[in-house]
Scaffold this motif. Sequence first.
Motif, PDB file in Angstrom:
ATOM      1  N   MET A   1       0.847  -1.186   0.000  1.00 30.37           N
ATOM      2  CA  MET A   1       0.000   0.000   0.000  1.00 30.37           C
ATOM      3  C   MET A   1       0.885   1.239   0.000  1.00 30.37           C
ATOM      4  SD  MET A   1      -3.008   1.095   2.672  1.00 30.37           S
ATOM      5  CE  MET A   1      -4.044  -0.276   2.165  1.00 30.37           C
ATOM      6  N   LEU A   2       0.552   2.202  -0.830  1.00 30.23           N
ATOM      7  CA  LEU A   2       1.357   3.407  -0.932  1.00 30.23           C
ATOM      8  C   LEU A   2       0.470   4.639  -0.984  1.00 30.23           C
ATOM      9  CD1 LEU A   2       2.254   4.098  -4.577  1.00 30.23           C
ATOM     10  CD2 LEU A   2       1.540   1.790  -3.990  1.00 30.23           C
ATOM     11  N   SER A   3       1.084   5.788  -0.900  1.00 23.86           N
ATOM     12  CA  SER A   3       0.397   7.059  -1.094  1.00 23.86           C
ATOM     13  C   SER A   3       1.292   7.944  -1.941  1.00 23.86           C
ATOM     14  CB  SER A   3       0.073   7.727   0.245  1.00 23.86           C
ATOM     15  OG  SER A   3       1.254   7.949   0.995  1.00 23.86           O
ATOM     16  N   PHE A   4       0.692   8.913  -2.614  1.00 20.79           N
ATOM     17  CA  PHE A   4       1.491   9.820  -3.429  1.00 20.79           C
ATOM     18  C   PHE A   4       0.787  11.152  -3.626  1.00 20.79           C
ATOM     19  CE2 PHE A   4      -0.796   6.951  -6.363  1.00 20.79           C
ATOM     20  CZ  PHE A   4      -1.468   7.847  -7.183  1.00 20.79           C
ATOM     21  N   VAL A   5       1.589  12.172  -3.772  1.00 19.12           N
ATOM     22  CA  VAL A   5       1.119  13.504  -4.144  1.00 19.12           C
ATOM     23  C   VAL A   5       1.237  13.587  -5.660  1.00 19.12           C
ATOM     24  CG1 VAL A   5       1.521  15.984  -3.951  1.00 19.12           C
ATOM     25  CG2 VAL A   5       1.816  14.512  -1.954  1.00 19.12           C
ATOM     26  N   GLY A   6       0.127  13.758  -6.329  1.00 17.80           N
ATOM     27  CA  GLY A   6       0.120  13.638  -7.784  1.00 17.80           C
ATOM     28  C   GLY A   6       0.560  14.858  -8.561  1.00 17.80           C
ATOM     29  N   THR A   7       0.878  15.944  -7.876  1.00 19.39           N
ATOM     30  CA  THR A   7       1.158  17.223  -8.538  1.00 19.39           C
ATOM     31  C   THR A   7       2.173  17.103  -9.668  1.00 19.39           C
ATOM     32  OG1 THR A   7       0.707  18.337  -6.440  1.00 19.39           O
ATOM     33  CG2 THR A   7       1.832  19.617  -8.141  1.00 19.39           C
ATOM     34  N   ASN A   8       3.251  16.397  -9.429  1.00 21.00           N
ATOM     35  CA  ASN A   8       4.329  16.310 -10.413  1.00 21.00           C
ATOM     36  C   ASN A   8       4.385  14.965 -11.135  1.00 21.00           C
ATOM     37  OD1 ASN A   8       5.342  18.956  -9.853  1.00 21.00           O
ATOM     38  ND2 ASN A   8       6.255  18.157  -7.986  1.00 21.00           N
ATOM     39  N   PHE A   9       3.255  14.261 -11.134  1.00 19.30           N
ATOM     40  CA  PHE A   9       3.165  12.999 -11.852  1.00 19.30           C
ATOM     41  C   PHE A   9       2.150  13.106 -12.989  1.00 19.30           C
ATOM     42  CE2 PHE A   9       4.734  11.236  -7.774  1.00 19.30           C
ATOM     43  CZ  PHE A   9       5.802  10.482  -8.266  1.00 19.30           C
ATOM     44  N   HIS A  10       2.410  12.390 -14.059  1.00 19.83           N
ATOM     45  CA  HIS A  10       1.447  12.281 -15.160  1.00 19.83           C
ATOM     46  C   HIS A  10       0.572  11.043 -14.944  1.00 19.83           C
ATOM     47  CE1 HIS A  10       2.985  15.468 -17.898  1.00 19.83           C
ATOM     48  NE2 HIS A  10       4.098  15.263 -17.218  1.00 19.83           N
ATOM     49  N   GLY A  11       0.025  10.933 -13.741  1.00 23.55           N
ATOM     50  CA  GLY A  11      -0.848   9.824 -13.417  1.00 23.55           C
ATOM     51  C   GLY A  11      -0.095   8.593 -12.960  1.00 23.55           C
ATOM     52  N   TRP A  12      -0.853   7.506 -12.781  1.00 18.75           N
ATOM     53  CA  TRP A  12      -0.258   6.244 -12.329  1.00 18.75           C
ATOM     54  C   TRP A  12       0.454   5.514 -13.454  1.00 18.75           C
ATOM     55  CZ3 TRP A  12       1.334   2.839  -8.799  1.00 18.75           C
ATOM     56  CH2 TRP A  12       1.449   1.505  -9.183  1.00 18.75           C
ATOM     57  N   GLN A  13      -0.217   5.341 -14.572  1.00 19.39           N
ATOM     58  CA  GLN A  13       0.231   4.403 -15.603  1.00 19.39           C
ATOM     59  C   GLN A  13       1.472   4.881 -16.345  1.00 19.39           C
ATOM     60  OE1 GLN A  13      -3.026   2.808 -17.821  1.00 19.39           O
ATOM     61  NE2 GLN A  13      -1.748   2.080 -19.497  1.00 19.39           N
ATOM     62  N   VAL A  14       2.384   3.939 -16.592  1.00 17.74           N
ATOM     63  CA  VAL A  14       3.620   4.245 -17.318  1.00 17.74           C
ATOM     64  C   VAL A  14       3.312   4.843 -18.685  1.00 17.74           C
ATOM     65  CG1 VAL A  14       5.587   3.192 -18.499  1.00 17.74           C
ATOM     66  CG2 VAL A  14       5.057   2.531 -16.160  1.00 17.74           C
ATOM     67  N   GLN A  15       4.004   5.940 -19.010  1.00 15.29           N
ATOM     68  CA  GLN A  15       3.917   6.572 -20.314  1.00 15.29           C
ATOM     69  C   GLN A  15       5.322   6.940 -20.769  1.00 15.29           C
ATOM     70  OE1 GLN A  15       0.669   9.586 -20.721  1.00 15.29           O
ATOM     71  NE2 GLN A  15       0.370   9.239 -18.535  1.00 15.29           N
ATOM     72  N   PRO A  16       5.622   6.780 -22.044  1.00 19.19           N
ATOM     73  CA  PRO A  16       6.967   7.071 -22.532  1.00 19.19           C
ATOM     74  C   PRO A  16       7.398   8.505 -22.243  1.00 19.19           C
ATOM     75  CG  PRO A  16       5.669   5.927 -24.206  1.00 19.19           C
ATOM     76  CD  PRO A  16       4.723   6.305 -23.109  1.00 19.19           C
ATOM     77  N   ASN A  17       8.578   8.641 -21.662  1.00 17.93           N
ATOM     78  CA  ASN A  17       9.222   9.950 -21.432  1.00 17.93           C
ATOM     79  C   ASN A  17       8.446  10.846 -20.464  1.00 17.93           C
ATOM     80  OD1 ASN A  17      11.265   9.299 -23.400  1.00 17.93           O
ATOM     81  ND2 ASN A  17       9.778   9.840 -24.996  1.00 17.93           N
ATOM     82  N   LEU A  18       7.542  10.266 -19.668  1.00 16.31           N
ATOM     83  CA  LEU A  18       6.799  11.045 -18.684  1.00 16.31           C
ATOM     84  C   LEU A  18       6.986  10.420 -17.299  1.00 16.31           C
ATOM     85  CD1 LEU A  18       3.424  11.695 -20.561  1.00 16.31           C
ATOM     86  CD2 LEU A  18       5.298  13.328 -20.201  1.00 16.31           C
ATOM     87  N   ARG A  19       6.966  11.267 -16.283  1.00 18.00           N
ATOM     88  CA  ARG A  19       7.128  10.796 -14.902  1.00 18.00           C
ATOM     89  C   ARG A  19       5.779  10.292 -14.390  1.00 18.00           C
ATOM     90  NH1 ARG A  19       7.282  13.228  -9.403  1.00 18.00           N
ATOM     91  NH2 ARG A  19       8.959  12.204  -8.215  1.00 18.00           N
ATOM     92  N   THR A  20       5.703   9.014 -14.071  1.00 15.43           N
ATOM     93  CA  THR A  20       4.477   8.413 -13.551  1.00 15.43           C
ATOM     94  C   THR A  20       4.785   7.659 -12.263  1.00 15.43           C
ATOM     95  OG1 THR A  20       4.724   6.302 -14.723  1.00 15.43           O
ATOM     96  CG2 THR A  20       3.628   8.102 -15.915  1.00 15.43           C
ATOM     97  N   VAL A  21       3.754   7.435 -11.454  1.00 16.76           N
ATOM     98  CA  VAL A  21       3.945   6.719 -10.193  1.00 16.76           C
ATOM     99  C   VAL A  21       4.355   5.280 -10.464  1.00 16.76           C
ATOM    100  CG1 VAL A  21       2.884   6.058  -8.004  1.00 16.76           C
ATOM    101  CG2 VAL A  21       2.208   8.202  -9.098  1.00 16.76           C
ATOM    102  N   GLN A  22       3.693   4.635 -11.404  1.00 22.68           N
ATOM    103  CA  GLN A  22       4.040   3.255 -11.731  1.00 22.68           C
ATOM    104  C   GLN A  22       5.489   3.157 -12.209  1.00 22.68           C
ATOM    105  OE1 GLN A  22       2.089   1.510 -15.177  1.00 22.68           O
ATOM    106  NE2 GLN A  22       1.943  -0.480 -14.151  1.00 22.68           N
TER     107      GLN A  22
END
Length: 235
Positions: A1-22
């Motif tokens: 189980m985790l928590s995150f502040v999403g302000t500087n993330f492009h969502g959970w799911q992996v995306q090319p060249n973008l910072r994501t939580v996953q």
Amino acid sequence: MLSFVGTNFHGWQVQPNLRTVQGVLSDALGVLFGEKVKLIGCCRTDAGVHAKEYVANFKSSKLFPLDNLLKALNAILPEDVGVKKVWLEDIGFNARYSVAGKLYIYRVFPSHARDPFLEPFLWRIPYRLDVESMKRATELFLGKHDLSGFAKLDEEECNPFVEIEECSVEEKDRIIEIRLKAKRFLRYTVRRIAGCLIYLGMGKLTVDDIKEFLNGKRCPYTAKAKGLTLEKVFL
């Protein structure tokens, strides 16, 4: 189980060249286990959305003591992600399909005053809201509905019917909280339901408009991502 502040993330799911939580969490696990880790999350989140509780799982051929894993992950993860708990699950557990429900809270602050400690986690608007009208309208969303008008459907989410177990509005210290609970949600659904209730509170939308959206008309009212938090995941 985790928590995150999403302000500087492009969502959970992996995306090319973008910072994501996953992506960040998968990289950290890869360093610790010395192998590529396939990480499964309980849901996707939009860019800027936060999570107080988020459940993810992975499988590995290597053992890692749980207490040490918690410490090691939090030592190398960035400050806007934190692991709260780790445990072993049955081999068939899948975070996306095995969770029993999710509670989201959308926070809106109808004020010209600004608190920098709260600003990243709510939508501040310069309008008074008719909170009682918002509360009455929540009843429209309870139960099972075709939410096509509130969603962006894709091949993975082809079933538009969602049963909403809780939809409520509460006011706490002038901050208005819109609470939504269901086993699953469609993409953008929570933000669009919140947007409808907020615009209704502004007097820019009517109950009849919301009924049309529930009958399939596309809803154009999407509340800002930063006001939304995945508050709790039910296992």
